[in-house]
Design a protein around this motif. Structure first.
Motif, PDB file in Angstrom:
ATOM      1  N   LYS A  97      32.148  99.834   1.900  1.00 23.84           N
ATOM      2  CA  LYS A  97      32.101  98.962   0.723  1.00 23.84           C
ATOM      3  C   LYS A  97      31.435  99.619  -0.477  1.00 23.84           C
ATOM      4  O   LYS A  97      31.479  99.083  -1.571  1.00 23.84           O
ATOM      5  CB  LYS A  97      31.347  97.676   1.072  1.00 23.84           C
ATOM      6  N   GLY A  98      30.778 100.740  -0.278  1.00 25.83           N
ATOM      7  CA  GLY A  98      30.111 101.394  -1.395  1.00 25.83           C
ATOM      8  C   GLY A  98      28.764 101.958  -0.982  1.00 25.83           C
ATOM      9  O   GLY A  98      28.676 102.758  -0.043  1.00 25.83           O
ATOM     10  N   ILE A  99      27.711 101.511  -1.660  1.00 20.80           N
ATOM     11  CA  ILE A  99      26.369 102.021  -1.397  1.00 20.80           C
ATOM     12  C   ILE A  99      25.662 101.085  -0.421  1.00 20.80           C
ATOM     13  O   ILE A  99      25.592  99.871  -0.655  1.00 20.80           O
ATOM     14  CB  ILE A  99      25.557 102.105  -2.709  1.00 20.80           C
ATOM     15  N   SER A 100      25.142 101.634   0.669  1.00 24.42           N
ATOM     16  CA  SER A 100      24.378 100.831   1.626  1.00 24.42           C
ATOM     17  C   SER A 100      23.038 100.462   1.000  1.00 24.42           C
ATOM     18  O   SER A 100      22.240 101.329   0.653  1.00 24.42           O
ATOM     19  CB  SER A 100      24.133 101.619   2.917  1.00 24.42           C
ATOM     20  N   ALA A 101      22.817  99.178   0.848  1.00 22.48           N
ATOM     21  CA  ALA A 101      21.579  98.687   0.244  1.00 22.48           C
ATOM     22  C   ALA A 101      21.424  97.233   0.631  1.00 22.48           C
ATOM     23  O   ALA A 101      22.234  96.684   1.382  1.00 22.48           O
ATOM     24  CB  ALA A 101      21.616  98.847  -1.279  1.00 22.48           C
ATOM     25  N   SER A 102      20.378  96.618   0.125  1.00 26.52           N
ATOM     26  CA  SER A 102      20.132  95.203   0.426  1.00 26.52           C
ATOM     27  C   SER A 102      20.214  94.382  -0.857  1.00 26.52           C
ATOM     28  O   SER A 102      19.228  94.267  -1.570  1.00 26.52           O
ATOM     29  CB  SER A 102      18.764  95.028   1.059  1.00 26.52           C
ATOM     30  N   PRO A 103      21.345  93.792  -1.190  1.00 27.45           N
ATOM     31  CA  PRO A 103      22.628  93.881  -0.497  1.00 27.45           C
ATOM     32  C   PRO A 103      23.388  95.162  -0.881  1.00 27.45           C
ATOM     33  O   PRO A 103      23.000  95.854  -1.826  1.00 27.45           O
ATOM     34  CB  PRO A 103      23.375  92.638  -1.019  1.00 27.45           C
ATOM     35  N   ASP A 104      24.485  95.430  -0.143  1.00 26.60           N
ATOM     36  CA  ASP A 104      25.311  96.583  -0.478  1.00 26.60           C
ATOM     37  C   ASP A 104      25.768  96.515  -1.938  1.00 26.60           C
ATOM     38  O   ASP A 104      25.956  95.418  -2.493  1.00 26.60           O
ATOM     39  CB  ASP A 104      26.558  96.625   0.421  1.00 26.60           C
ATOM     40  N   ILE A 105      25.942  97.676  -2.534  1.00 21.78           N
ATOM     41  CA  ILE A 105      26.384  97.738  -3.931  1.00 21.78           C
ATOM     42  C   ILE A 105      27.827  98.213  -3.952  1.00 21.78           C
ATOM     43  O   ILE A 105      28.122  99.368  -3.637  1.00 21.78           O
ATOM     44  CB  ILE A 105      25.488  98.688  -4.745  1.00 21.78           C
ATOM     45  N   SER A 116      13.165  97.398  -6.012  1.00 19.16           N
ATOM     46  CA  SER A 116      14.184  97.339  -4.970  1.00 19.16           C
ATOM     47  C   SER A 116      15.560  97.474  -5.627  1.00 19.16           C
ATOM     48  O   SER A 116      15.719  97.238  -6.836  1.00 19.16           O
ATOM     49  CB  SER A 116      14.095  96.008  -4.219  1.00 19.16           C
ATOM     50  N   THR A 117      16.563  97.823  -4.832  1.00 13.28           N
ATOM     51  CA  THR A 117      17.903  97.987  -5.406  1.00 13.28           C
ATOM     52  C   THR A 117      18.451  96.661  -5.930  1.00 13.28           C
ATOM     53  O   THR A 117      19.285  96.654  -6.836  1.00 13.28           O
ATOM     54  CB  THR A 117      18.878  98.577  -4.372  1.00 13.28           C
ATOM     55  N   ALA A 118      17.979  95.555  -5.372  1.00 12.52           N
ATOM     56  CA  ALA A 118      18.450  94.252  -5.835  1.00 12.52           C
ATOM     57  C   ALA A 118      18.023  93.968  -7.272  1.00 12.52           C
ATOM     58  O   ALA A 118      18.588  93.096  -7.939  1.00 12.52           O
ATOM     59  CB  ALA A 118      17.933  93.150  -4.905  1.00 12.52           C
ATOM     60  N   GLU A 119      17.026  94.701  -7.746  1.00 13.98           N
ATOM     61  CA  GLU A 119      16.524  94.495  -9.113  1.00 13.98           C
ATOM     62  C   GLU A 119      17.225  95.389 -10.133  1.00 13.98           C
ATOM     63  O   GLU A 119      16.847  95.400 -11.305  1.00 13.98           O
ATOM     64  CB  GLU A 119      15.023  94.770  -9.154  1.00 13.98           C
ATOM     65  N   LEU A 120      18.214  96.148  -9.693  1.00 12.70           N
ATOM     66  CA  LEU A 120      18.849  97.139 -10.570  1.00 12.70           C
ATOM     67  C   LEU A 120      19.338  96.512 -11.875  1.00 12.70           C
ATOM     68  O   LEU A 120      18.996  96.973 -12.969  1.00 12.70           O
ATOM     69  CB  LEU A 120      20.009  97.811  -9.828  1.00 12.70           C
TER      70      LEU A 120
END
Lengths: 93, 293
Positions: free
Chosen positions: B95-103, B68-72
């Motif tokens: 705010k930047g990149i839409s993700a969970s959470p936004d980046i 997941s993006t949260a694990e980046l």
């Protein structure tokens, strides 16, 4: 890669033209699925990041973001719905 | 400084598992494998819709991990990366990149800056409003002239506006038969042109090197050339779509109405394609000149 199957729009008589057009544009994606708890559901229409519809065999939408587990079998390409643009020749090579 | 050797990790990131973004990533993977980048050097960060299996259906090549993006931050830190390329598809927002959470831009900058042992990083931003990442402090030298490691280059598909995905057909490209990829999909144009440059780089500026700067120019020009061409076609198509849909008898009329209204809104939004101009940008062009494909 996901397997694909080509069908024509007559298979989805209950899907509005706008939806077919958006599938052709690539904005929406249609998948053939199996749902063990609800065998009447044959397709999932992905319409957005957090949104999908369960569809019957003729394309009739029956629920939004249904909670039933589903297995995706194939992605459906509509062979007779024109896409609104194509990059025909890439001459970068 | 080569970006396709075993010292480089390529990470693809998307905050959505919609078809077009998964296809962007698959295409990128195929381009990298075509250039013989080891699968272990490819990481995927994709946020998946809860309880769904859309990503699994796409059968990404075995050996490529999906997080997941949260694990980046955790996964990049754990990989002892010397050189890093991050390619971002999916949605963007203010705010930047839409993700969970936004980046947010400074968060991503901070994650890269803290990578132990990293020497250089390239971030290719394909999402809408990629310009939110512009003007970051990405200088490679501090006030005393000392090089700051890692050096970072950001590249945006667009500035403070939309980036577009449009149906493309690469089946006539000379390398098409070697990519083993369904060559028709709704592609993020800038990323598609960028990854094409990765697969088959061209020295556009005549310095006898295949640099990231070449890829940047090709991606920007390619995107806008295609946008200009499709605008006329899109305009004609959308004109034709302004007709009332005939509604049949539905067993679930409320659900059907939701879908009809959603489709109408999305078709209206599709006019963005006609109105959008993408202005790509690059931050730290000196590093881009040194990074080779």
């Amino acid at each position: 890669m996901i397997p694909t199957v080509a069908l024509n729009r007559q298979c989805f008589s209950q899907l509005p033209d706008d939806v077919l057009r958006l599938i052709g544009m690539g904005q929406y994606t249609l998948y053939r699925v199996s749902v063990s708890e609800q065998p009447e559901i044959q397709y999932v229409l992905r319409t957005g990041q957090q949104e999908f519809f369960f569809l019957k065999e003729d394309g009739e939408p029956v629920s939004l973001n249904g909670s039933a587990d589903f297995d995706i079998q194939e992605k459906v390409n509509l062979e007779d719905v024109p896409i609104f643009s194509v990059v025909p020749n890439l001459n970068w090579f | 400084m080569k970006l396709l050797d075993s010292d480089t990790v390529w990470a693809f990131l998307s905050g959505s598992d919609e078809e077009r973004f998964l296809s962007d990533i698959l295409f990128g993977i195929k381009c990298l494998l075509y250039r013989n980048l080891p699968k272990e050097n490819i990481l995927l960060f994709i946020d998946q819709l809860d309880g769904s299996n859309f990503v699994a259906a796409y059968d990404f090549p075995k050996g490529i991990a999906i997080y997941s993006t949260a694990e980046l931050e955790a996964k990049l830190t754990a990989n002892s990366i010397k050189k890093l390329v991050i390619v971002v598809t999916g949605h963007g927002n203010l705010k930047g990149i839409s993700a969970s959470p936004d980046i947010q831009p400074y968060h991503l900058l901070s994650v890269i800056r803290k990578l132990p042992g990293a020497e250089a990083a390239l971030v290719v931003l394909g999402q809408c409003f990629a310009g939110t990442f512009n003007f970051l402090e990405a200088r490679s030298k501090d006030a005393d002239g000392k090089v700051i490691i890692p050096e970072i280059c950001f590249m945006g598909a667009t500035d403070l506006t939309y980036s577009v995905s449009v149906p493309v057909d690469l089946s006539k490209a000379p390398i098409a038969d070697q990519l083993e990829f369904p060559l028709q999909w709704n592609a993020n144009l800038f990323l598609m042109f960028f990854m094409l440059q990765v697969a088959a780089p061209i020295d556009f500026d005549g310095d006898d090197r295949f640099s990231v700067l070449d890829a940047y120019k090709a991606s920007g020009i390619g995107t806008n050339a295609e946008l200009l061409r499709i605008k006329r076609v899109a305009f004609m198509s959308l004109q034709q779509s302004i007709v009332d849909s005939t509604i049949s008898q539905f067993s679930q009329p409320a659900v059907a109405q939701q879908l009809i209204e959603r489709a109408r809104q999305d078709l209206d939004s599709a006019s963005n394609t006609i109105l959008t101009n993408q202005n790509p940008w690059i931050l730290h062009a000196n590093l881009a000149r040194k990074l080779e494909l």
